[in-house]
Design a protein around this motif. Structure first.
Motif, short mmCIF file in Angstrom:
data_model
loop_
_atom_site.label_atom_id
_atom_site.label_comp_id
_atom_site.label_asym_id
_atom_site.label_seq_id
_atom_site.Cartn_x
_atom_site.Cartn_y
_atom_site.Cartn_z
N ASP A 28 2.79 2.97 -2.47
CA ASP A 28 1.84 2.78 -1.37
C ASP A 28 0.53 2.23 -1.92
OD1 ASP A 28 3.51 3.89 0.69
OD2 ASP A 28 3.15 5.85 -0.19
N TYR A 50 0.89 10.16 -0.68
CA TYR A 50 1.16 8.74 -0.84
C TYR A 50 1.76 8.51 -2.23
CZ TYR A 50 -1.38 8.03 3.44
OH TYR A 50 -1.77 8.09 4.75
N SER A 161 1.43 -1.38 -0.96
CA SER A 161 0.83 -1.70 0.34
C SER A 161 -0.65 -2.01 0.16
CB SER A 161 0.98 -0.53 1.31
OG SER A 161 2.34 -0.19 1.40
N LEU A 251 -3.77 3.13 5.73
CA LEU A 251 -2.32 3.32 5.64
C LEU A 251 -1.80 4.04 6.88
CD1 LEU A 251 -1.95 4.27 1.85
CD2 LEU A 251 -1.13 2.17 2.94
N LYS A 252 -2.61 4.99 7.34
CA LYS A 252 -2.23 5.74 8.56
C LYS A 252 -2.18 4.80 9.75
CE LYS A 252 -4.45 9.70 8.21
NZ LYS A 252 -5.68 10.45 8.56
N ALA A 254 -1.79 1.57 9.72
CA ALA A 254 -0.71 0.58 9.58
C ALA A 254 0.63 1.19 10.01
CB ALA A 254 -0.63 0.10 8.14
N LYS A 255 0.75 2.49 9.80
CA LYS A 255 2.01 3.18 10.12
C LYS A 255 2.13 3.45 11.62
CE LYS A 255 4.78 6.52 7.61
NZ LYS A 255 4.77 7.85 7.01
#
Ligand code: 48F
Length: 256
Positions: A28, A50, A161, A251-252, A254-255
């Protein structure tokens, strides 16, 4: 002591390292540079589950911590960073408005926290370029330290990512983008010593400097002209803490 032989010793190392290396190829977050900011970021992000890989070109992790000031292996932190030391179980001594920390305890303590939280740390890996797909950094390009510079040997790619430049004063990753013409050449280099202003700058200016690439620690100051601050390390710890929170948020999102 004859229940093992030399081949088994070598095979144990090879298999354990290969397992680690293979896992590190897709993460990640790829963090480049295991100084104080990179190690705190790694610890925090791994703590949030992560997949984190830290790539460090030198033999040992800890970056500029070990040498303290002029080789005296003590560093200074300010009160705002004490919560990070306390959570890491790293001891400190009050000194007026400041606190001193044994440099070896700080470097090894942060390294242990990152590893125990689940980060993979690979040393002797020099990141020499970035992988960019459609205007976004999608990983880092790395070679074994001392190989890439000296021999015509191709590198390997660590896909992630998000990548973080925690390479310190050199801000290597940001420079690679500038060299490729992907970032404007507005790299002012760090300003002269102003410890209080530098400590604030390194936290306030943590940012995604290019899609998929974040900057933390001294790389923030050198890429954006912040002042240097010398052997006070609270800002580095807080900068690593902040980049971890920002990256986790992206990241949150994007998810979602
Ligand atoms: O320099 P460093 O400790 O960076 P930092 O986290 O902290 C700065 C302080 O140590 C100090 C200071 C305190 O007030 O000013 O300087 O910003 O750690 C950077 C790490 O990145 C590694 C380098 O060996 C060091 O351990 N590094 C640098 N370039 C690369 C790299 C690269 N291209 N590939 C892999 N590792």
């Amino acid at each position: 002591m004859d229940h093992f032989n030399e081949v088994e010793i070598s095979r144990a190392i090879l298999d354990a390292y290969n397992a680690k290396f293979s896992k590190a190829l897709q993460s990640d977050v790829a963090i480049v540079g295991a100084g104080p900011s990179g190690l705190v970021a790694a610890w925090r992000l791994a703590q949030m589950n992560y997949r984190v890989v830290v790539l460090e070109k030198r033999l040992s992790s800890g970056g500029g911590i070990w040498g303290g000031s002029m080789g005296m292996n003590e560093v200074v932190v300010q009160k705002e960073a004490l919560r990070i030391l306390e959570e890491a179980g790293i001891r400190y001594q009050a000194y007026g408005n400041l606190y001193t920390v044994d440099a070896s305890e700080l470097a090894s303590g942060l390294c242990m926290k990152a590893l125990h939280a689940g980060a993979i740390l690979l040393n002797l890996i020099t990141v020499e370029d970035l992988c960019v797909h459609e205007g976004r950094v999608t990983g880092v390009v790395a070679n074994r330290t001392m190989l890439g510079d000296n021999l015509p040997i191709d590198p390997i790619i660590f896909a992630s990512s998000v990548s973080i430049d925690s390479t310190g004063h050199d801000a290597d990753l940001i420079n690679y983008l500038i060299q490729r013409g992907l970032l404007k050449n507005e790299f002012p280099g760090e300003g002269p010593m102003d410890a209080p202003a530098g400590e604030q700058f390194v936290v306030d200016h943590v940012k995604e400097i290019y899609p998929g690439l974040w900057t933390t620690g001294m790389s923030v100051c050198s890429s954006m002209g912040g002042p240097r601050m010398g052997p006070i390390f609270g800002g580095m710890l807080l900068s690593g803490d902040k980049v971890a929170a920002c990256v986790a948020e992206t990241l949150k999102q994007a998810k979602a």
